[in-house]
Design a protein around this motif. Structure first.
Motif, PDB file in Angstrom:
ATOM      1  N   VAL A 205      45.886  51.048  52.398  1.00 32.12           N
ATOM      2  CA  VAL A 205      46.209  49.831  51.656  1.00 32.12           C
ATOM      3  C   VAL A 205      45.733  49.985  50.213  1.00 32.12           C
ATOM      4  CG1 VAL A 205      45.715  47.367  51.426  1.00 32.12           C
ATOM      5  CG2 VAL A 205      46.129  48.347  53.677  1.00 32.12           C
ATOM      6  N   THR A 206      46.617  49.675  49.257  1.00 30.93           N
ATOM      7  CA  THR A 206      46.231  49.729  47.856  1.00 30.93           C
ATOM      8  C   THR A 206      45.607  48.399  47.441  1.00 30.93           C
ATOM      9  OG1 THR A 206      48.336  48.862  47.024  1.00 30.93           O
ATOM     10  CG2 THR A 206      48.197  51.251  47.395  1.00 30.93           C
ATOM     11  N   LEU A 207      44.932  48.421  46.326  1.00 30.18           N
ATOM     12  CA  LEU A 207      44.311  47.208  45.795  1.00 30.18           C
ATOM     13  C   LEU A 207      45.369  46.140  45.526  1.00 30.18           C
ATOM     14  CD1 LEU A 207      41.824  45.754  44.733  1.00 30.18           C
ATOM     15  CD2 LEU A 207      42.128  46.963  42.556  1.00 30.18           C
ATOM     16  N   GLU A 208      46.512  46.562  44.998  1.00 27.42           N
ATOM     17  CA  GLU A 208      47.588  45.607  44.708  1.00 27.42           C
ATOM     18  C   GLU A 208      48.132  44.973  45.992  1.00 27.42           C
ATOM     19  OE1 GLU A 208      51.922  45.481  42.399  1.00 27.42           O
ATOM     20  OE2 GLU A 208      50.649  47.272  42.299  1.00 27.42           O
ATOM     21  N   GLU A 209      48.273  45.776  47.056  1.00 27.00           N
ATOM     22  CA  GLU A 209      48.762  45.240  48.322  1.00 27.00           C
ATOM     23  C   GLU A 209      47.763  44.250  48.930  1.00 27.00           C
ATOM     24  OE1 GLU A 209      51.455  48.926  50.095  1.00 27.00           O
ATOM     25  OE2 GLU A 209      49.274  48.998  50.269  1.00 27.00           O
ATOM     26  N   ALA A 210      46.483  44.574  48.874  1.00 28.56           N
ATOM     27  CA  ALA A 210      45.455  43.681  49.405  1.00 28.56           C
ATOM     28  C   ALA A 210      45.440  42.369  48.628  1.00 28.56           C
ATOM     29  CB  ALA A 210      44.090  44.355  49.331  1.00 28.56           C
ATOM     30  N   GLN A 211      45.557  42.469  47.339  1.00 32.38           N
ATOM     31  CA  GLN A 211      45.592  41.289  46.487  1.00 32.38           C
ATOM     32  C   GLN A 211      46.789  40.404  46.823  1.00 32.38           C
ATOM     33  OE1 GLN A 211      44.766  41.674  42.072  1.00 32.38           O
ATOM     34  NE2 GLN A 211      46.971  41.361  41.994  1.00 32.38           N
ATOM     35  N   ALA A 212      47.954  41.017  47.016  1.00 31.89           N
ATOM     36  CA  ALA A 212      49.164  40.261  47.330  1.00 31.89           C
ATOM     37  C   ALA A 212      49.082  39.599  48.701  1.00 31.89           C
ATOM     38  CB  ALA A 212      50.384  41.184  47.263  1.00 31.89           C
ATOM     39  N   ARG A 213      48.517  40.308  49.693  1.00 33.99           N
ATOM     40  CA  ARG A 213      48.421  39.742  51.036  1.00 33.99           C
ATOM     41  C   ARG A 213      47.495  38.525  51.052  1.00 33.99           C
ATOM     42  NH1 ARG A 213      49.592  41.004  56.408  1.00 33.99           N
ATOM     43  NH2 ARG A 213      51.323  42.080  55.379  1.00 33.99           N
ATOM     44  N   VAL A 214      46.342  38.642  50.438  1.00 35.70           N
ATOM     45  CA  VAL A 214      45.403  37.513  50.406  1.00 35.70           C
ATOM     46  C   VAL A 214      46.001  36.344  49.626  1.00 35.70           C
ATOM     47  CG1 VAL A 214      43.133  36.747  49.631  1.00 35.70           C
ATOM     48  CG2 VAL A 214      43.386  38.989  50.710  1.00 35.70           C
ATOM     49  N   SER A 215      46.704  36.628  48.542  1.00 38.93           N
ATOM     50  CA  SER A 215      47.337  35.557  47.772  1.00 38.93           C
ATOM     51  C   SER A 215      48.344  34.797  48.622  1.00 38.93           C
ATOM     52  CB  SER A 215      48.032  36.138  46.531  1.00 38.93           C
ATOM     53  OG  SER A 215      47.091  36.681  45.627  1.00 38.93           O
ATOM     54  N   ARG A 216      49.141  35.518  49.410  1.00 34.54           N
ATOM     55  CA  ARG A 216      50.126  34.852  50.272  1.00 34.54           C
ATOM     56  C   ARG A 216      49.443  34.031  51.360  1.00 34.54           C
ATOM     57  NH1 ARG A 216      53.009  39.753  49.749  1.00 34.54           N
ATOM     58  NH2 ARG A 216      52.242  40.501  51.763  1.00 34.54           N
ATOM     59  N   LEU A 217      48.384  34.573  51.930  1.00 33.66           N
ATOM     60  CA  LEU A 217      47.661  33.841  52.972  1.00 33.66           C
ATOM     61  C   LEU A 217      47.087  32.534  52.440  1.00 33.66           C
ATOM     62  CD1 LEU A 217      45.727  36.721  54.776  1.00 33.66           C
ATOM     63  CD2 LEU A 217      47.442  35.237  55.819  1.00 33.66           C
ATOM     64  N   LEU A 218      46.525  32.588  51.239  1.00 33.30           N
ATOM     65  CA  LEU A 218      45.888  31.409  50.663  1.00 33.30           C
ATOM     66  C   LEU A 218      46.882  30.481  49.986  1.00 33.30           C
ATOM     67  CD1 LEU A 218      42.677  33.038  49.089  1.00 33.30           C
ATOM     68  CD2 LEU A 218      42.880  31.851  51.280  1.00 33.30           C
ATOM     69  N   GLY A 219      48.079  30.969  49.740  1.00 26.33           N
ATOM     70  CA  GLY A 219      49.080  30.147  49.061  1.00 26.33           C
ATOM     71  C   GLY A 219      48.794  29.947  47.592  1.00 26.33           C
ATOM     72  N   ILE A 220      48.165  30.938  46.970  1.00 28.85           N
ATOM     73  CA  ILE A 220      47.818  30.840  45.558  1.00 28.85           C
ATOM     74  C   ILE A 220      48.101  32.185  44.897  1.00 28.85           C
ATOM     75  CG2 ILE A 220      45.984  29.135  45.948  1.00 28.85           C
ATOM     76  CD1 ILE A 220      43.977  31.452  45.630  1.00 28.85           C
ATOM     77  N   ARG A 221      47.921  32.228  43.591  1.00 31.45           N
ATOM     78  CA  ARG A 221      48.012  33.473  42.845  1.00 31.45           C
ATOM     79  C   ARG A 221      46.594  33.989  42.622  1.00 31.45           C
ATOM     80  NH1 ARG A 221      49.335  38.397  41.176  1.00 31.45           N
ATOM     81  NH2 ARG A 221      49.209  38.718  38.932  1.00 31.45           N
ATOM     82  N   GLY A 222      46.244  35.073  43.304  1.00 33.62           N
ATOM     83  CA  GLY A 222      44.906  35.642  43.184  1.00 33.62           C
ATOM     84  C   GLY A 222      44.926  36.973  42.476  1.00 33.62           C
ATOM     85  N   VAL A 223      43.883  37.250  41.733  1.00 30.59           N
ATOM     86  CA  VAL A 223      43.759  38.512  40.999  1.00 30.59           C
ATOM     87  C   VAL A 223      42.390  39.117  41.276  1.00 30.59           C
ATOM     88  CG1 VAL A 223      43.513  39.546  38.706  1.00 30.59           C
ATOM     89  CG2 VAL A 223      45.364  37.936  39.150  1.00 30.59           C
ATOM     90  N   VAL A 224      42.377  40.406  41.608  1.00 32.31           N
ATOM     91  CA  VAL A 224      41.131  41.144  41.794  1.00 32.31           C
ATOM     92  C   VAL A 224      40.867  41.975  40.549  1.00 32.31           C
ATOM     93  CG1 VAL A 224      39.960  42.913  43.148  1.00 32.31           C
ATOM     94  CG2 VAL A 224      41.400  41.236  44.301  1.00 32.31           C
ATOM     95  N   VAL A 225      39.641  41.900  40.042  1.00 32.86           N
ATOM     96  CA  VAL A 225      39.267  42.707  38.879  1.00 32.86           C
ATOM     97  C   VAL A 225      38.108  43.621  39.277  1.00 32.86           C
ATOM     98  CG1 VAL A 225      40.038  40.965  37.241  1.00 32.86           C
ATOM     99  CG2 VAL A 225      37.658  40.958  37.999  1.00 32.86           C
ATOM    100  N   ILE A 226      38.061  44.787  38.671  1.00 35.13           N
ATOM    101  CA  ILE A 226      37.022  45.765  38.988  1.00 35.13           C
ATOM    102  C   ILE A 226      35.902  45.666  37.957  1.00 35.13           C
ATOM    103  CG2 ILE A 226      36.484  48.205  39.277  1.00 35.13           C
ATOM    104  CD1 ILE A 226      39.347  48.656  40.173  1.00 35.13           C
ATOM    105  N   SER A 227      34.731  45.240  38.412  1.00 35.13           N
ATOM    106  CA  SER A 227      33.555  45.143  37.553  1.00 35.13           C
ATOM    107  C   SER A 227      32.717  46.400  37.690  1.00 35.13           C
ATOM    108  CB  SER A 227      32.719  43.921  37.954  1.00 35.13           C
ATOM    109  OG  SER A 227      31.461  43.939  37.289  1.00 35.13           O
ATOM    110  N   HIS A 228      32.144  46.837  36.584  1.00 36.47           N
ATOM    111  CA  HIS A 228      31.252  47.991  36.622  1.00 36.47           C
ATOM    112  C   HIS A 228      29.802  47.569  36.400  1.00 36.47           C
ATOM    113  CE1 HIS A 228      35.043  50.199  36.425  1.00 36.47           C
ATOM    114  NE2 HIS A 228      34.370  51.222  36.883  1.00 36.47           N
TER     115      HIS A 228
END
Length: 253
Positions: A205-228
């Motif tokens: 699973v890619t980061l983009e796919e995981a982000q899209a799946r969770v967004s659909r489940l929650l019914g919102i537009r979600g974005v994951v960002v990588i913090s260092h």
């Protein structure tokens, strides 16, 4: 500018109880301060943060958190109620930084960096993840975290969110279910689907796919960002975590 809600209402009835007898985890002392004081002080000093609401034991916290920008409200019976209580104190806000009180290593710069990463992306929910190698490079001893393997690498989740207050009531209940089910494959299957979970377990699973799946489940537009900034992903929920954080803060002082 964004406003912030700090969740400090978790009772101290878990593993940390053996470290301190205080009634709430947020009140556990580390040196001369409590855990929540470190978090609130970082928010006060972070550029881009305006009003701060702390939801927790009001009687104890009003004597610790004395700043004109900080308001303390009593905690309710659960996560959703506590978030809603915090938001009620922030009328007119469009984006809220939701922060747990158990990340005493958090720094103003780590908060500022997260807010910078969220800029320019139109979403209802922004969530940081931290690469495993970043966490391990920061600390001399292994840090026991829950890591997730994606196609791009291995990550741990952060302990702050930037969100649109209008979506809270519809996405937090399912979001809590996802968090609670993260260590139960059967429960995760029911939530995310067997096919997705199977690919996830194979690290396909890619980061983009995981982000899209969770967004659909929650019914919102979600974005994951990588913090260092590893401080974003290091919380205190076990005695070994408290020992690590205490040692780190002592070395920094």
């Amino acid at each position: 500018m964004v406003d912030a809600v700090v969740l400090a209402g978790s009772p101290n009835n878990g593993p940390l109880k053996e470290c301190s007898p205080v009634p709430y985890e947020a009140l556990i002392p580390i040196g001369s301060k409590t855990m929540v004081q470190y978090v609130v002080e970082a928010l006060i000093r972070a550029r881009g943060v305006d009003r701060i609401v702390v939801v927790g034991p009001r009687h104890e916290l009003v004597n610790q958190l004395k700043d004109d920008r900080v308001r303390v409200v009593p905690a309710g019976s659960g996560l959703l109620e506590n978030v809603q209580r915090g938001l009620e104190e922030l009328p007119g806000t469009h984006r809220v930084l939701l922060v747990s009180s158990d990340i005493p290593l958090i720094t103003p710069r780590a908060i500022e960096d997260f807010l910078e990463l969220c800029k320019g992306q139109d979403a209802d929910l922004y969530y940081p993840i931290v690469p495993k190698e970043v966490v391990e490079r920061r600390f001399a001893v292994p840090v026991r975290r829950t890591y997730v393997s994606l196609k791009e690498g291995v990550f741990t989740g952060g302990n702050l969110f930037l969100l649109n207050p209008e979506v809270v009531s519809r996405c937090l209940p399912l979001g809590q279910q996802l968090v609670d089910a993260r260590k139960s494959p059967l429960r995760l299957c029911r939530l995310v689907g067997l096919s997705f979970l199977f690919r996830f377990l194979l690290h396909r699973v890619t980061l983009e796919e995981a982000q899209a799946r969770v967004s659909r489940l929650l019914g919102i537009r979600g974005v994951v960002v990588i913090s260092h900034y590893p401080e974003v992903g290091v919380d205190v929920d076990k005695p070994v975590d408290l020992a690590l954080v205490t040692r780190t803060l002592q070395q920094a002082s």
